[in-house]
Design a protein around this motif. Structure first.
Motif, PDB file in Angstrom:
ATOM      1  N   LYS A 195       0.585  -1.311  -0.250  1.00 14.62           N
ATOM      2  CA  LYS A 195       0.095   0.026   0.030  1.00 14.62           C
ATOM      3  C   LYS A 195       1.011   1.323   0.090  1.00 14.62           C
ATOM      4  CE  LYS A 195      -3.873  -2.225   2.451  1.00 14.62           C
ATOM      5  NZ  LYS A 195      -4.551  -2.204   3.942  1.00 14.62           N
ATOM      6  N   VAL A 196       0.706   2.109  -0.912  1.00 12.87           N
ATOM      7  CA  VAL A 196       1.613   3.309  -1.009  1.00 12.87           C
ATOM      8  C   VAL A 196       1.353   4.054   0.148  1.00 12.87           C
ATOM      9  CG1 VAL A 196       1.844   5.428  -2.303  1.00 12.87           C
ATOM     10  CG2 VAL A 196       1.561   3.453  -3.648  1.00 12.87           C
ATOM     11  N   GLU A 197       0.152   4.400   0.798  1.00 16.91           N
ATOM     12  CA  GLU A 197       0.064   4.934   1.812  1.00 16.91           C
ATOM     13  C   GLU A 197       0.873   4.481   2.994  1.00 16.91           C
ATOM     14  OE1 GLU A 197      -3.536   2.653   1.425  1.00 16.91           O
ATOM     15  OE2 GLU A 197      -2.657   3.713   0.130  1.00 16.91           O
ATOM     16  N   LEU A 217       4.149   3.566   3.063  1.00 14.99           N
ATOM     17  CA  LEU A 217       5.497   3.914   2.675  1.00 14.99           C
ATOM     18  C   LEU A 217       6.124   4.788   3.867  1.00 14.99           C
ATOM     19  CD1 LEU A 217       5.676   4.457  -0.985  1.00 14.99           C
ATOM     20  CD2 LEU A 217       6.271   2.308  -0.053  1.00 14.99           C
ATOM     21  N   ALA A 271       3.543   9.817   0.824  1.00 18.50           N
ATOM     22  CA  ALA A 271       3.466   9.174  -0.262  1.00 18.50           C
ATOM     23  C   ALA A 271       2.000   9.162  -1.185  1.00 18.50           C
ATOM     24  CB  ALA A 271       4.130   7.714  -0.164  1.00 18.50           C
ATOM     25  N   PRO A 302      -0.317   7.732  -4.342  1.00 20.55           N
ATOM     26  CA  PRO A 302      -0.152   7.039  -5.545  1.00 20.55           C
ATOM     27  C   PRO A 302      -0.693   8.126  -6.882  1.00 20.55           C
ATOM     28  CG  PRO A 302      -2.059   6.356  -4.237  1.00 20.55           C
ATOM     29  CD  PRO A 302      -1.286   7.379  -3.769  1.00 20.55           C
ATOM     30  N   VAL A 332       3.972   6.819  -8.291  1.00 19.85           N
ATOM     31  CA  VAL A 332       3.977   7.231  -6.782  1.00 19.85           C
ATOM     32  C   VAL A 332       4.711   8.500  -6.752  1.00 19.85           C
ATOM     33  CG1 VAL A 332       6.243   6.015  -6.199  1.00 19.85           C
ATOM     34  CG2 VAL A 332       4.628   6.736  -4.560  1.00 19.85           C
ATOM     35  N   VAL A 391       6.559  10.664  -3.585  1.00 18.06           N
ATOM     36  CA  VAL A 391       7.093  10.511  -2.417  1.00 18.06           C
ATOM     37  C   VAL A 391       7.938  11.915  -1.981  1.00 18.06           C
ATOM     38  CG1 VAL A 391       7.378   8.139  -2.224  1.00 18.06           C
ATOM     39  CG2 VAL A 391       9.416   9.574  -2.947  1.00 18.06           C
ATOM     40  N   PHE A 411       6.368   2.301  -9.108  1.00 20.80           N
ATOM     41  CA  PHE A 411       6.247   1.671  -7.905  1.00 20.80           C
ATOM     42  C   PHE A 411       5.348   0.329  -8.432  1.00 20.80           C
ATOM     43  CE2 PHE A 411       3.792   0.499  -4.050  1.00 20.80           C
ATOM     44  CZ  PHE A 411       4.723   0.318  -3.155  1.00 20.80           C
ATOM     45  N   ARG A 452       3.943  -3.556  -8.083  1.00 20.57           N
ATOM     46  CA  ARG A 452       3.568  -4.810  -7.129  1.00 20.57           C
ATOM     47  C   ARG A 452       3.201  -5.801  -7.964  1.00 20.57           C
ATOM     48  NH1 ARG A 452      -0.954  -0.775  -5.685  1.00 20.57           N
ATOM     49  NH2 ARG A 452       0.235   0.896  -5.472  1.00 20.57           N
ATOM     50  N   TRP A 482      10.623  -0.290  -7.462  1.00 15.20           N
ATOM     51  CA  TRP A 482      10.528   0.812  -7.528  1.00 15.20           C
ATOM     52  C   TRP A 482      11.687   1.571  -8.120  1.00 15.20           C
ATOM     53  CZ3 TRP A 482      10.928  -1.800  -2.804  1.00 15.20           C
ATOM     54  CH2 TRP A 482      12.389  -1.597  -2.262  1.00 15.20           C
TER      55      TRP A 482
END
Length: 156
Positions: free
Chosen positions: A23-25, A27, A37, A39, A45, A47, A62, A64, A73
């Motif tokens: 989950k990007v949130e 990071l 961070a 999406p 992504v 950051v 990023f 997955r 990444w």
């Protein structure tokens, strides 16, 4: 090119670990210098954070791969990339993170004698950042809300 890698075990299934790291949130919860961070569409992504007193705001890819429990990444410019893989190990999992830097050595390792980049982290600080990132993941996944982010001794 400079390469860095670190592995550690965690008492959780690869699916549980990947559900958190994918989950990007999340990071900012485990990356030492990342404060935010977001999406930015498919496999993108943004950051933001601060490293060694210098703020940054960067876009990159990023990716997955849930079937392989693997993240990849990197920076669009190609000077920085990494991956994090989670594999089953006994009743838990092993996490391995790998970073690659191209276009020059880390700070303190300039090409000519006495040539250094004082703004960037050195090899030891990068390695410490890897250790702390995996420890932060372990804290959050194993301990849930009582876990927390591990900060390096010097913000890499």
């Amino acid at each position: 090119m400079s390469e860095f890698e670190h592995s550690t075990t965690i008492q959780a299934s690869p699916d549980e670990v990947f559900a958190f790291i994918g989950k990007v949130e999340n990071l900012p919860k485990y990356l030492p210098t990342t404060k935010s961070a977001q999406p930015q569409g498919s496999e993108r992504v943004r950051v933001q954070g601060e490293a060694r007193g210098h703020p940054y705001d960067a876009d990159g890819y990023f990716r997955r791969d849930a079937a392989r429990h693997r993240l990849e990444w990197g920076a669009d410019e190609g000077h920085y990339s990494g991956w994090l893989a989670v594999e089953a190990q006994g009743e838990g999992a092993q996490m391995t993170v790998h970073l690659s830097f191209s276009g020059g050595p880390p700070a303190g390792e300039g090409g000519a004698p006495g040539e250094t980049d004082q703004a960037g982290p050195n090899r030891e600080q990068i390695q410490e950042g890897l250790v702390k990132a995996l420890l932060s993941i372990k804290n959050f996944v194993e301990k849930g809300r009582s876990g927390g982010k591990e900060a390096p001794s010097a913000a890499t």
